[in-house]
Write a protein that holds these residues in place. Structure first.
Motif, PDB file in Angstrom:
ATOM      1  N   VAL A  20      -7.215  -5.968  -8.137  1.00  0.00           N
ATOM      2  CA  VAL A  20      -6.325  -5.077  -7.382  1.00  0.00           C
ATOM      3  C   VAL A  20      -4.960  -5.764  -7.287  1.00  0.00           C
ATOM      4  O   VAL A  20      -4.872  -6.994  -7.314  1.00  0.00           O
ATOM      5  N   ILE A  21      -3.929  -4.940  -7.195  1.00  0.00           N
ATOM      6  CA  ILE A  21      -2.575  -5.470  -7.034  1.00  0.00           C
ATOM      7  C   ILE A  21      -2.157  -5.240  -5.583  1.00  0.00           C
ATOM      8  O   ILE A  21      -2.258  -4.118  -5.081  1.00  0.00           O
ATOM      9  N   VAL A  22      -1.710  -6.302  -4.925  1.00  0.00           N
ATOM     10  CA  VAL A  22      -1.264  -6.160  -3.534  1.00  0.00           C
ATOM     11  C   VAL A  22       0.131  -6.758  -3.385  1.00  0.00           C
ATOM     12  O   VAL A  22       0.568  -7.576  -4.206  1.00  0.00           O
ATOM     13  N   LYS A  34      -6.467 -11.098   1.977  1.00  0.00           N
ATOM     14  CA  LYS A  34      -7.680 -10.349   2.352  1.00  0.00           C
ATOM     15  C   LYS A  34      -7.319  -9.055   3.087  1.00  0.00           C
ATOM     16  O   LYS A  34      -7.880  -7.984   2.820  1.00  0.00           O
ATOM     17  N   ALA A  35      -6.362  -9.160   4.014  1.00  0.00           N
ATOM     18  CA  ALA A  35      -5.956  -7.971   4.767  1.00  0.00           C
ATOM     19  C   ALA A  35      -5.355  -6.920   3.834  1.00  0.00           C
ATOM     20  O   ALA A  35      -5.635  -5.722   3.970  1.00  0.00           O
ATOM     21  N   ALA A  36      -4.557  -7.361   2.876  1.00  0.00           N
ATOM     22  CA  ALA A  36      -3.913  -6.426   1.949  1.00  0.00           C
ATOM     23  C   ALA A  36      -4.946  -5.763   1.035  1.00  0.00           C
ATOM     24  O   ALA A  36      -4.852  -4.570   0.747  1.00  0.00           O
ATOM     25  N   VAL A  37      -5.933  -6.547   0.581  1.00  0.00           N
ATOM     26  CA  VAL A  37      -6.980  -5.969  -0.273  1.00  0.00           C
ATOM     27  C   VAL A  37      -7.786  -4.949   0.535  1.00  0.00           C
ATOM     28  O   VAL A  37      -8.123  -3.866   0.042  1.00  0.00           O
ATOM     29  N   SER A  47     -16.638  -5.388   2.792  1.00  0.00           N
ATOM     30  CA  SER A  47     -17.172  -6.645   2.259  1.00  0.00           C
ATOM     31  C   SER A  47     -16.103  -7.724   2.122  1.00  0.00           C
ATOM     32  O   SER A  47     -16.402  -8.915   2.216  1.00  0.00           O
ATOM     33  N   VAL A  48     -14.852  -7.336   1.934  1.00  0.00           N
ATOM     34  CA  VAL A  48     -13.791  -8.340   1.786  1.00  0.00           C
ATOM     35  C   VAL A  48     -13.609  -9.143   3.072  1.00  0.00           C
ATOM     36  O   VAL A  48     -13.270 -10.326   3.039  1.00  0.00           O
TER      37      VAL A  48
END
Lengths: 81, 135
Positions: A20-22, A34-37, A47-48
């Motif tokens: 994924v691109i964040v 992690k928050a952005a994903v 799950s992240v």
């Protein structure tokens, strides 16, 4: 800063893709990754939260800073053996 | 201490490691663990497991783990093989050989290594079920 975050195992399956691109703005920590994903990929949002981040092939704490060019990966629950 | 780690395509052949440590003079115990794909997973008949790994991190984690546990238990050597890709029921997907002066160190080290691997090494398996599903 744009960060390409690699996904593996169950996270890749649930997300239907291998990355994924964040975007990170002020906070460039692994915790921010992690928050952005979580925000950008709903199928793995849950799950992240329990996953770990690897920076350049090593597990990283949430406080560690992500720099340009770092390889960033979400490492969810592993199941080798 | 000798450390030898490889992640290999498909099922593993335990015979390739049968001579590891045999000629090492200080070795009084040679323990080998073989992880075999079971025919049932979560109560459902299984065809195979598909393994994937984040490499080279998985390889490096296995090597670091072998070194840490090997030193902690005074081992003479640790050999690790793990599969990537498909491994069918009854085939071997993981091999671990520990060499030590005495059996207790080797047995303890094996147990600890496997526990840590299942927690810290980025390798995943997907079950391929006989009914066509996977998980």
């Amino acid at each position: 800063m744009t960060v390409r975050v690699l996904l593996f195992g169950p996270e890749a399956s649930k997300a239907g893709r291998d990355h994924v691109i964040v975007q990170l703005v002020a906070d460039r920590t692994c915790g921010a990754v992690k928050a952005a994903v979580t925000r950008s990929c709903e199928p793995i949002a849950e799950s992240v939260g329990a996953a770990r981040i690897a920076l350049n092939g090593k597990f990283a704490d949430d406080e560690q800073i992500v720099s340009d060019g770092d390889e960033v990966a979400v490492i969810g629950m592993v199941s080798g053996g | 201490m000798m450390i030898d780690v490889q992640i290999l395509d498909g099922p593993l052949d335990p015979r390739t490691l049968e001579r590891v440590g045999i000629d090492a003079g200080a070795v009084g115990a040679r323990v080998m663990f073989e992880g075999i794909v079971r025919e049932v997973e979560d109560g459902r008949p299984l065809v195979a497991l598909d393994y994937s790994a984040y490499e080279p991190m998985a390889h490096n984690q296995l090597k670091d783990l072998a070194a840490e546990i090997g030193h902690a238990h005074g081992l003479g050597g640790v050999t690790v093989r793990h599969s990537r890709g498909r491994v069918r029921v009854g085939e071997v997907s993981f091999l671990l050989v520990a060499l030590a002066p005495h059996r207790k160190e080797a047995l303890r080290a094996m147990d600890e290594f496997i526990d840590r691997m299942k927690r810290d090494v980025p390798i995943w398996k997907t079950a391929v079920f006989a009914d066509g599903g996977n998980a």
